[in-house]
Motif scaffolding. Structure first.
Motif, PDB file in Angstrom:
ATOM      1  N   HIS A   6     -15.200  61.405  76.675  1.00  0.00           N
ATOM      2  CA  HIS A   6     -16.619  61.295  76.443  1.00  0.00           C
ATOM      3  C   HIS A   6     -16.767  60.460  75.032  1.00  0.00           C
ATOM      4  O   HIS A   6     -17.547  59.328  74.835  1.00  0.00           O
ATOM      5  N   GLU A   7     -15.866  60.633  74.078  1.00  0.00           N
ATOM      6  CA  GLU A   7     -15.951  59.819  72.822  1.00  0.00           C
ATOM      7  C   GLU A   7     -15.635  58.481  73.015  1.00  0.00           C
ATOM      8  O   GLU A   7     -16.455  57.526  72.411  1.00  0.00           O
ATOM      9  N   ILE A   8     -14.624  58.269  73.859  1.00  0.00           N
ATOM     10  CA  ILE A   8     -14.188  56.748  74.070  1.00  0.00           C
ATOM     11  C   ILE A   8     -15.201  56.051  74.696  1.00  0.00           C
ATOM     12  O   ILE A   8     -15.729  54.894  74.354  1.00  0.00           O
ATOM     13  N   LEU A   9     -15.868  56.687  75.737  1.00  0.00           N
ATOM     14  CA  LEU A   9     -16.773  55.714  76.629  1.00  0.00           C
ATOM     15  C   LEU A   9     -18.047  55.744  75.798  1.00  0.00           C
ATOM     16  O   LEU A   9     -19.045  54.828  76.086  1.00  0.00           O
ATOM     17  N   SER A  10     -18.444  56.386  74.669  1.00  0.00           N
ATOM     18  CA  SER A  10     -19.644  56.516  74.093  1.00  0.00           C
ATOM     19  C   SER A  10     -19.369  55.683  73.006  1.00  0.00           C
ATOM     20  O   SER A  10     -20.757  55.268  72.097  1.00  0.00           O
ATOM     21  N   ASP A  11     -18.436  55.055  72.582  1.00  0.00           N
ATOM     22  CA  ASP A  11     -18.051  54.398  71.427  1.00  0.00           C
ATOM     23  C   ASP A  11     -17.437  53.028  71.780  1.00  0.00           C
ATOM     24  O   ASP A  11     -16.427  52.621  71.204  1.00  0.00           O
ATOM     25  N   PRO A  12     -18.316  51.987  72.384  1.00  0.00           N
ATOM     26  CA  PRO A  12     -17.347  50.854  72.468  1.00  0.00           C
ATOM     27  C   PRO A  12     -17.152  49.809  71.546  1.00  0.00           C
ATOM     28  O   PRO A  12     -16.415  48.992  71.517  1.00  0.00           O
ATOM     29  N   ALA A  13     -17.763  50.318  70.257  1.00  0.00           N
ATOM     30  CA  ALA A  13     -17.444  49.371  69.094  1.00  0.00           C
ATOM     31  C   ALA A  13     -16.192  49.744  68.558  1.00  0.00           C
ATOM     32  O   ALA A  13     -15.167  49.050  67.913  1.00  0.00           O
ATOM     33  N   THR A  14     -15.531  50.895  68.977  1.00  0.00           N
ATOM     34  CA  THR A  14     -14.391  51.384  68.136  1.00  0.00           C
ATOM     35  C   THR A  14     -13.428  51.249  69.600  1.00  0.00           C
ATOM     36  O   THR A  14     -12.132  50.781  69.338  1.00  0.00           O
ATOM     37  N   PHE A  15     -13.857  51.372  70.598  1.00  0.00           N
ATOM     38  CA  PHE A  15     -12.920  51.349  71.935  1.00  0.00           C
ATOM     39  C   PHE A  15     -13.309  50.200  72.786  1.00  0.00           C
ATOM     40  O   PHE A  15     -14.146  50.259  73.695  1.00  0.00           O
ATOM     41  N   SER A  16     -12.688  48.910  72.474  1.00  0.00           N
ATOM     42  CA  SER A  16     -13.564  47.793  73.186  1.00  0.00           C
ATOM     43  C   SER A  16     -12.992  47.534  74.662  1.00  0.00           C
ATOM     44  O   SER A  16     -11.545  48.119  74.813  1.00  0.00           O
TER      45      SER A  16
END
Length: 399
Positions: free
Chosen positions: A44-54
């Motif tokens: 959930h965190e990965i998919l919500s944070d495209p700036a960190t998880f490109s």
């Protein structure tokens, strides 16, 4: 789920189907040179944070493992693009998948379903994938794009070559040891690119009322899309536009075969078909994993992941995380809420999800009308895809 694994001979690489997982939600795989993330809150965190998880994973792939630029490019491949370019490109086709546009397709989807089932019954046997689950969504997306649906044997040939290989991704193995796999992937990719490039060129000469013409004529910041981006965009739409629905239909019928009491319930109450489909998506997540690349050092699931690392986000395992889903291995269409991640989340949420859901609902309703019960053929075993990152059947013979 162990009974289902044995009953349908599900391959070991679909590890999330083989019972509860032990171990931390985030682990580093030294042999593959990447991080695996299995937990629901972590995904959930990965998919919500495209700036960190490109989504631009190619930038962390060693040069020796990248195909030559002239043979393979991801320019315009929307699943690999980050903001702000991603938002601009997504807007180009979002109007083709509005609620009204999708809803207006229902009569065509129903008519196609009946036509395909009539043809199968004339042959005396129904193999769900070949006779319905594959051709139905392919015809629909081909008609939207404006390419001949009669070429669907070609599309299947390319999709099978790209997605139905038991290939394991590794950034740690020497490039020469993976060159054969790379070449096997490049051939269908180049053939498909050439095919769609020819159709795009024809649209420049003779525009039509179709999605491919819209891509050819589209402008971003006052400029037309380069030909390469048009072709790659069309590839995404053609492939993603049918593969998810093909797997969704097969997986849902498999669930109803494995849990006949649930089949009886949905047969009696057709209003529950959407819930059946959502639970099927959770239990047998079609695209079971996706890749991301870290842009900075980040803490996730109690561990620190450095910058410029490849992260495999296992949606199939996260959708069975007991921290989010009680009794996760039980097929429970009444599960409420059911916030599964089968279509992703955030800015990359599947653009075609409404269409896939509609095709699934219409087709399943007609199948329930015409087949009572829906049962797999014990004399012709189910054939699961070997691909580790995809959950679906290649063959599903029904009685």
């Amino acid at each position: 789920m162990t009974d289902i694994v044995k009953r349908y001979n599900i391959p070991e690489q679909h590890f999330w189907l083989h019972g509860p997982r032990s171990g931390p939600p985030v682990e580093y795989d030294a042999r593959a040179g990447m991080w695996n993330v299995y937990g629901y809150p972590e995904l959930h965190e990965i998919l919500s944070d495209p700036a960190t998880f490109s989504s631009d994973t190619m930038r962390v792939v060693p040069e020796g493992l990248k195909p030559p630029k002239e043979d393979f490019s991801l320019d315009g491949f929307i699943t690999q693009i980050d903001p702000p370019e991603h938002g601009k490109l997504r807007k180009l086709v979002s109007s083709a998948f509005t609620r009204k546009v999708v809803a207006d397709l229902e009569p065509r989807i129903a008519a196609l379903t009946h036509e395909l089932l009539d043809a199968a019954q004339d042959r005396g046997r129904l193999e769900l994938v070949t006779d319905l689950a594959y051709p139905l969504p392919v015809i629909v997306i081909a008609e939207l794009l404006g390419v001949p649906s009669s070429d669907r044997a070609l599309f299947k040939q390319w999709a099978d070559a790209l997605f139905q290989r038991d290939a394991k991704v590794s950034l740690a193995e020497p490039a020469e040891e993976q060159s054969a796999e790379l070449q096997a992937t490049l051939k269908p990719w180049k053939e498909m690119s050439g095919y769609l490039a020819a159709h795009a060129a024809e649209r420049k000469r003779q525009p039509r009322a179709d999605l491919l013409t819209r891509l050819v004529e589209a402008e971003v910041d006052g400029e037309r899309l380069p030909d390469e981006q048009v072709v790659n965009f069309a590839i995404v739409l053609l492939l993603a536009g049918h593969i998810t629905t093909t797997m969704l239909l097969g997986n849902t019928v498999l669930c109803l075969d494995a849990f006949p009491e649930q089949q009886d319930k949905v047969r009696a109450d057709r209003a529950s078909i959407p819930e059946v489909i959502e639970e099927s998506l959770r239990l047998f997540t079609p695209f079971a994993a996706l890749g991301r690349a870290t842009t900075r050092e980040v803490e996730l699931g109690g561990v620190t992941i450095p910058a410029d690392q490849l992260v495999m986000a296992w949606l199939g395992q996260a959708n069975r995380d007991p921290r989010q889903f009680p009794n996760p291995d039980v097929f429970d269409p009444g599960r409420d809420p059911n916030p599964h991640l089968a279509f992703g989340r955030g800015i990359h949420f599947c653009l075609g999800a409404p269409l896939a859901r509609l095709e699934g609902r219409v087709a399943l309703n007609i199948l329930l009308d015409r087949f009572n019960p829906l049962r797999t053929d014990p004399d012709h075993p189910v054939d699961f895809m070997p691909t580790p990152t995809m959950t679906g059947v290649r063959r599903l013979p029904l009685i």
